[in-house]
Scaffold this active site. Structure first.
Site, short mmCIF file in Angstrom:
data_model
loop_
_atom_site.label_atom_id
_atom_site.label_comp_id
_atom_site.label_asym_id
_atom_site.label_seq_id
_atom_site.Cartn_x
_atom_site.Cartn_y
_atom_site.Cartn_z
N ARG A 158 -11.89 -26.19 5.55
CA ARG A 158 -11.48 -26.67 6.87
C ARG A 158 -11.71 -28.16 7.08
O ARG A 158 -11.44 -28.68 8.17
CB ARG A 158 -12.24 -25.89 7.96
CG ARG A 158 -12.00 -24.39 7.89
CD ARG A 158 -13.01 -23.63 8.74
NE ARG A 158 -14.37 -23.77 8.19
CZ ARG A 158 -15.47 -23.29 8.77
NH1 ARG A 158 -15.37 -22.64 9.92
NH2 ARG A 158 -16.65 -23.46 8.21
N CYS B 30 -17.96 -31.68 2.27
CA CYS B 30 -18.21 -30.28 1.93
C CYS B 30 -16.94 -29.69 1.31
O CYS B 30 -15.83 -30.08 1.65
CB CYS B 30 -18.61 -29.49 3.17
SG CYS B 30 -19.04 -27.77 2.79
N HIS C 223 -20.37 -31.04 8.30
CA HIS C 223 -19.61 -30.46 9.41
C HIS C 223 -20.42 -29.37 10.09
O HIS C 223 -21.17 -28.64 9.42
CB HIS C 223 -18.27 -29.89 8.92
CG HIS C 223 -18.41 -28.72 7.97
ND1 HIS C 223 -18.27 -27.41 8.38
CD2 HIS C 223 -18.71 -28.67 6.65
CE1 HIS C 223 -18.46 -26.62 7.34
NE2 HIS C 223 -18.73 -27.36 6.28
N ASP D 217 -15.82 -26.88 1.89
CA ASP D 217 -15.22 -26.00 2.91
C ASP D 217 -13.73 -26.33 3.11
O ASP D 217 -13.35 -27.51 3.22
CB ASP D 217 -15.99 -26.21 4.23
CG ASP D 217 -15.66 -25.15 5.26
OD1 ASP D 217 -16.57 -24.41 5.67
OD2 ASP D 217 -14.48 -25.07 5.68
N CYS E 189 -21.50 -25.34 9.01
CA CYS E 189 -21.48 -25.33 7.54
C CYS E 189 -22.20 -24.09 7.00
O CYS E 189 -23.39 -23.88 7.27
CB CYS E 189 -22.14 -26.60 7.00
SG CYS E 189 -22.08 -26.73 5.20
ZN LIG Z 1 -19.85 -26.77 4.64
#
Ligand SMILES: [Zn+2]
Length: 215
Positions: free
Chosen positions: A52, A48, A104, A50, A107
């Site tokens: 993190r 992803c 994750h 993202d 999400c």
């Molecule tokens: Zn995500």
């Protein structure tokens, strides 16, 4: 730029790079000179976008060890040229051996796909996750807690994307040539840092079923 906050933010990026340059120049192993000449990563990570979930940190890998493709909600869309180009190059030129599709918990893309809200052009991307929901709606609807519902869809989505990846002509043709290529589905717990194996590993096209498996 005339915006002090913006300038400071950019300066921090440059300062961060200075620290990295110091680290590289103090390295005595010769690995950065080696890296400057080329790469031979064993792992392709599809994760992803993202902020993190950084691939290298999560797997304890150094620069040069992981080839990375990231998009919103770690999707494998069969007509996504960017993903296909990354996949073709990493499988056929770099000869990666381990492919990890990593979702994750928490999400945002997956959570958004379970809502009826419009977010803009991304809705058309998230529709691919709604398709995964449609396949498993009974299982997901049986869960009451909204967060648990989304996290279940995170897991199911990873499994579906693993299948999507394995059904590409790229992966199937690679399996015809070599038996040292595995595709894994995993999910990250951001709070603990854990990378959890969803036990959905494919190592040949025998497991794909007749319609999907090319002759
Ligand atoms: Zn995500």
């Amino acid at each position: 730029m005339g915006n002090t906050e913006l300038e400071l933010g950019f300066q921090k990026i440059l300062d961060g790079n200075k620290e990295w340059v110091d680290f590289v120049s103090n390295d005595t192993t010769g690995r950065f000179e080696q890296l400057a000449k080329g790469q031979s990563p064993e792992v392709l990570w599809i994760g992803c976008a993202d902020s993190r979930v950084p691939a290298n940190e999560l797997t304890g890998k150094k620069p040069g060890e992981v080839f990375v493709h990231r998009n919103i909600a770690n999707m494998v869309i069969h007509s996504d040229m960017s993903m296909l180009a990354v996949l073709d190059y990493s499988v056929n030129v770099l000869k990666v051996k381990q492919i990890i599709i990593a979702g994750h918990y928490g999400c945002g893309g997956v959570a958004a796909s379970l809502s009826r809200n419009q977010y803009g052009i991304i809705d058309n991307w998230l529709c691919h996750i709604k398709d995964v929901y449609r396949l498993h709606s009974a299982e997901i609807d049986a869960i009451e807690n909204t967060e648990d519902k989304a996290n279940k869809l995170v897991e199911l989505n990873v499994k579906e994307q693993v299948f999507n990846l394995c059904t590409t002509s790229i992966i199937q043709n690679a399996w015809k040539e070599r038996n040292d290529l595995a595709v894994h589905g995993m999910v990250i717990n951001i709070g603990t840092g854990e990378l959890i194996d969803l036990d959905t590993t494919f190592t040949s096209n025998d497991e794909l079923g007749e319609v999907f498996s090319y002759k």
